[in-house]
Write a protein that holds these residues in place. Structure first.
Motif, mmCIF file in Angstrom:
data_model
loop_
_atom_site.group_PDB
_atom_site.id
_atom_site.type_symbol
_atom_site.label_atom_id
_atom_site.label_comp_id
_atom_site.label_asym_id
_atom_site.label_seq_id
_atom_site.Cartn_x
_atom_site.Cartn_y
_atom_site.Cartn_z
ATOM 1 N N LEU A 126 0.728 -1.156 0.040
ATOM 2 C CA LEU A 126 -0.094 0.040 0.051
ATOM 3 C C LEU A 126 0.778 1.194 -0.091
ATOM 4 O O LEU A 126 0.466 2.109 -0.689
ATOM 5 N N PRO A 127 1.911 1.487 0.826
ATOM 6 C CA PRO A 127 2.743 2.547 0.876
ATOM 7 C C PRO A 127 3.297 2.918 -0.392
ATOM 8 O O PRO A 127 3.199 4.300 -0.678
ATOM 9 N N SER A 128 3.444 1.892 -1.228
ATOM 10 C CA SER A 128 4.295 2.378 -2.571
ATOM 11 C C SER A 128 3.215 2.966 -3.712
ATOM 12 O O SER A 128 3.425 3.681 -4.416
ATOM 13 N N LEU A 129 1.826 2.918 -3.423
ATOM 14 C CA LEU A 129 0.735 3.294 -4.199
ATOM 15 C C LEU A 129 0.415 4.746 -3.453
ATOM 16 O O LEU A 129 0.225 5.607 -4.463
ATOM 17 N N LEU A 130 0.584 5.100 -2.431
ATOM 18 C CA LEU A 130 0.256 6.295 -1.801
ATOM 19 C C LEU A 130 1.459 7.305 -1.596
ATOM 20 O O LEU A 130 1.180 8.565 -1.633
ATOM 21 N N GLY A 131 2.618 6.721 -1.347
ATOM 22 C CA GLY A 131 3.671 7.462 -1.160
ATOM 23 C C GLY A 131 4.206 8.528 -1.876
ATOM 24 O O GLY A 131 4.734 9.385 -1.700
ATOM 25 N N LEU A 178 10.966 8.584 3.280
ATOM 26 C CA LEU A 178 9.759 8.473 2.612
ATOM 27 C C LEU A 178 9.871 7.796 1.330
ATOM 28 O O LEU A 178 8.805 6.897 0.822
ATOM 29 N N ALA A 179 11.138 7.796 0.391
ATOM 30 C CA ALA A 179 10.968 7.013 -0.648
ATOM 31 C C ALA A 179 11.383 5.407 -0.314
ATOM 32 O O ALA A 179 10.918 4.552 -0.920
ATOM 33 N N VAL A 180 12.029 5.269 0.699
ATOM 34 C CA VAL A 180 12.373 3.929 1.226
ATOM 35 C C VAL A 180 10.809 3.438 1.681
ATOM 36 O O VAL A 180 10.702 1.958 1.524
ATOM 37 N N TRP A 181 10.238 4.304 2.254
ATOM 38 C CA TRP A 181 8.900 3.365 2.815
ATOM 39 C C TRP A 181 7.943 2.722 1.707
ATOM 40 O O TRP A 181 7.287 2.055 2.150
ATOM 41 N N GLN A 182 8.375 3.030 0.496
ATOM 42 C CA GLN A 182 7.531 2.487 -0.520
ATOM 43 C C GLN A 182 8.108 1.402 -1.012
ATOM 44 O O GLN A 182 8.121 1.112 -2.288
ATOM 45 N N PHE A 183 8.937 0.528 -0.268
ATOM 46 C CA PHE A 183 9.451 -0.686 -0.856
ATOM 47 C C PHE A 183 8.663 -1.681 -1.344
ATOM 48 O O PHE A 183 8.924 -2.585 -1.880
ATOM 49 N N GLY A 184 7.273 -1.624 -0.998
ATOM 50 C CA GLY A 184 6.231 -2.396 -1.512
ATOM 51 C C GLY A 184 6.246 -2.753 -2.685
ATOM 52 O O GLY A 184 6.106 -3.569 -3.406
ATOM 53 N N GLY A 185 6.643 -1.643 -3.620
ATOM 54 C CA GLY A 185 6.551 -1.961 -5.167
ATOM 55 C C GLY A 185 7.607 -2.933 -5.448
ATOM 56 O O GLY A 185 7.054 -3.787 -6.175
ATOM 57 N N PRO A 186 8.858 -2.800 -5.592
ATOM 58 C CA PRO A 186 9.553 -3.929 -5.888
ATOM 59 C C PRO A 186 9.488 -5.155 -5.133
ATOM 60 O O PRO A 186 9.705 -6.034 -5.781
ATOM 61 N N MET A 187 8.948 -5.023 -4.008
ATOM 62 C CA MET A 187 8.792 -6.322 -3.202
ATOM 63 C C MET A 187 7.984 -7.301 -4.057
ATOM 64 O O MET A 187 7.972 -8.665 -3.863
ATOM 65 N N VAL A 188 6.549 -6.493 -4.477
ATOM 66 C CA VAL A 188 5.734 -7.620 -5.004
ATOM 67 C C VAL A 188 6.210 -8.237 -6.381
ATOM 68 O O VAL A 188 6.009 -9.363 -6.797
#
Lengths: 304, 321
Positions: free
Chosen positions: B135-140, B187-197
């Motif tokens: 989720l954070p990678s969508l909103l961040g 803030l950028a690192v918080w969005q690590f869910g993107g590469p994770m999926v």
């Protein structure tokens, strides 16, 4: 069959408990900012400044009413309308134009095809900010400043290479025997497109539509540059102007509008959660849209 | 099975009009002609909105162009010379951007990988867990989160409240010169869910018998990760590395929201923010074009370097493609 192959280590249960705790803590840290925004948006002004708890004692909706009035005569209804126009226009443009291009690249043979496809990949890697200055001058020459056209027309011209690439990957994985039988039956390229590829590419188009909407909704730089006037502002620039105009001193209404601005993305997230987290979102390369993997294993026994 | 479920297909072909006889329509039915018909919007886009503008900006970079007065003067390499020798703020922007990219991208990808390994073994309830991390990678990337992040890391923000409970003295993380960039990186690192999926999807493609065989040979978890998972994922790692690096170089939204002018001591003056300030706030289109072209060459060179380096660390199985 597989479970007895590797017996549990003595500390198995304990380490499993630790793992669960670690995961819970990670999740709390990860989601804390979102909970904090939501909580603050529901707090009364006095509680915002004094309360230490994440969640308000009693829910206050007044922040949403206060925030909605917006800045300098333009309310958030206006911003949402502007954003919706831009996001839906981009969505439509991307879906139509990228499918047309992807169809040509995967199903038709014509001179220079390979060269053009290399151009798709190159623009995929091209930093978009490089284009801002010359595009701005171009659209200014066309009299498109302060209109949504610079944000929508390029999408109609398949400039979002990511989506061309996404649909190409999808179409490549589609079984080709449909094409063959269609061709044998005398179908030309247009019939092939209309009756075979268009109906079959629905999953790729849905993915394109979802991602296109979310990305455009979140996008900021181009919207800031092309729609600088308050009344033309999209939600991101409206929010930014609201923050500058003193929103940061009244966190409640500011955060209420932040929550509302995230809502459309959240709705898409909840609805298409499975699709988005299947790995397709930032890269379709190996992720496999729903259906592709199935199609591949069914019709092409090749692995990998 | 597939054909059976779509009996309409055959019917459609029967109903399809016969190949037209008139010359012009037959010409349009030719595959190579049709190819260009379908490609027309894309061709208009690649030339009109991408290639020609890029070239135009190269020309502009040798000029001094004021869009208010419409004056355009050829100045040769002047803009580039000023950029490299006479603009300390430019170098600040370069430094800020390089630090931002060099710290945030590896951290983000490492976290993404660690989390993917953690979630890969999840059997039940794994999908909602994965979704929440994603989720954070969508909103961040949104302005809303940039505003909130700034408030969260301000003097009386949530971070200081938590630190206060732990007895740590807080500070204005988001605005003070020596911590503002760090806040932006977080803030950028918080969005690590993107590469994770993406990693998770990749892990699911690795044949299970690879790990099984390694286990039989006595390999532990770490060894399996290093010798099976990592090499198998390396093409995907390359892809995320390239895409994340290019994206990080273009970081604009959060930097703009944090401090429109670049923040205290220009601590968060990223390259694209400076480009915006010179080009769109300062209306120096020629100068901004020179900046854009240096950017293009630098990012292009780095991308090429990453691709070149991949021959040493990316493992392609079975030589497919």
């Amino acid at each position: 069959m597989t479970a007895p192959a590797h017996p549990r280590r003595p500390g198995g249960r304990l380490s499993a408990a630790v793992l669960v705790a670690v995961k819970a803590l990670l999740l709390l840290i990860l989601l804390y900012p979102l909970l904090w925004i939501l909580g603050t948006s529901l707090k009364s002004p006095t509680e915002v400044s004094t309360g230490l708890s994440l969640w308000p004692d009693d829910l206050t909706w007044s922040n949403y009413v206060t925030g909605w009035t917006g800045v300098s005569g333009a309310d958030f209804g206006r911003f949402f309308l502007n954003s919706t126009v831009v996001a839906l226009g981009s969505l439509l443009g991307n879906v139509v134009s990228c499918l047309l291009a992807a169809f040509a690249f995967t199903r038709l043979r014509f001179p220079l095809r390979r060269m053009w496809f290399v151009a798709v990949i190159a623009t995929l890697l091209l930093p978009q900010h490089v284009l801002m200055v010359p595009q701005y001058l171009l659209f200014r020459e066309l009299g498109w400043l302060n209109t949504p056209l610079p944000l929508i027309i390029p999408k109609l011209l398949a400039t979002d290479s990511f989506f061309v690439f996404l649909i190409v990957q999808f179409l490549r994985a589609l079984p080709e025997h449909f094409d063959e039988s269609a061709r044998i039956d005398g179908a030309g390229p247009y019939q092939l497109f209309r009756h075979v590829v268009l109906p079959l590419s629905r999953p790729a188009l849905i993915a394109t539509a979802i991602l296109s909407f979310i990305w455009t909704w979140n996008d900021f730089f181009p919207q800031l540059v092309y729609l600088p006037l308050v009344e033309d502002s999209t939600v991101p620039s409206g929010l930014h102007q609201y923050a500058i105009a003193g929103g940061l001193t009244a966190l409640g209404p500011m955060f209420a509008m932040c929550v509302l601005s995230l809502l459309p993305v959240l709705v898409f997230f909840v609805t298409f959660q499975r699709l988005l987290t299947s790995g397709l979102a930032p890269s379709p390369v190996r992720a496999g849209l729903p259906g592709t993997r199935q199609a591949r294993t069914r019709d092409h026994p090749r692995t990998g | 099975m597939t054909t059976a479920t779509r009996p309409t297909l055959a019917g459609l072909w029967a109903d399809a009009p016969p190949v037209p006889r008139r010359g012009r329509r037959r010409w349009l039915q030719r595959e190579d002609v049709a190819g260009y018909v379908f490609l027309t919007p894309w061709l208009l886009g690649i030339f009109g909105v991408t290639l020609l503008p890029v070239l135009y900006s190269l020309v502009l970079s040798f000029t001094d162009y004021n869009i208010i007065t419409g004056e355009l003067a050829w100045v040769g390499l002047d803009n580039y010379e000023r950029l490299f020798t006479d603009d300390p703020r430019y170098w600040t922007a370069v430094r800020v951007t390089v630090v931002f990219v060099a710290v945030s991208v590896p951290l983000k990808l490492a976290l993404a990988m660690a989390m993917a390994v953690l979630l890969d073994r999840e059997r039940h309830g794994g999908s909602w867990l994965r979704a929440l991390v994603y989720l954070p990678s969508l909103l961040g990337v949104s302005v809303a989160l940039a505003i909130a992040w700034r408030a969260m890391f301000s003097q009386d923000g949530a971070v200081n409240q938590v630190l206060g409970l732990l007895g740590v003295q807080g500070r204005s993380w988001a605005t003070e010169a020596d911590t503002a960039l760090l806040t932006l990186i977080l803030l950028a690192v918080w969005q690590f869910g993107g590469p994770m999926v993406i990693y998770l999807a990749g892990m699911r493609q690795i044949p299970a018998h690879y790990a099984e065989a390694a286990r039989v040979d006595g390999a532990g978890r770490w060894r399996i990760f290093r010798s099976v998972t990592l090499p198998q994922l390396s093409p995907i790692i390359l892809l995320t590395l390239v895409m994340e690096t290019i994206a990080a170089f273009q970081g604009f939204t959060a930097a703009f929201v944090f401090g429109n002018g670049g923040g205290l001591d220009d601590a968060t003056l990223t390259y694209t923010l400076y480009l915006y300030l010179r080009g769109f706030a300062g209306l120096e289109m020629g100068y901004a074009s020179a900046m854009a072209w240096v950017f293009l060459v630098a990012v292009g060179a780095l991308t090429a370097l990453i691709f070149w380096s991949s021959r040493f660390w990316v493992h392609y199985a079975g030589g497919s493609r």
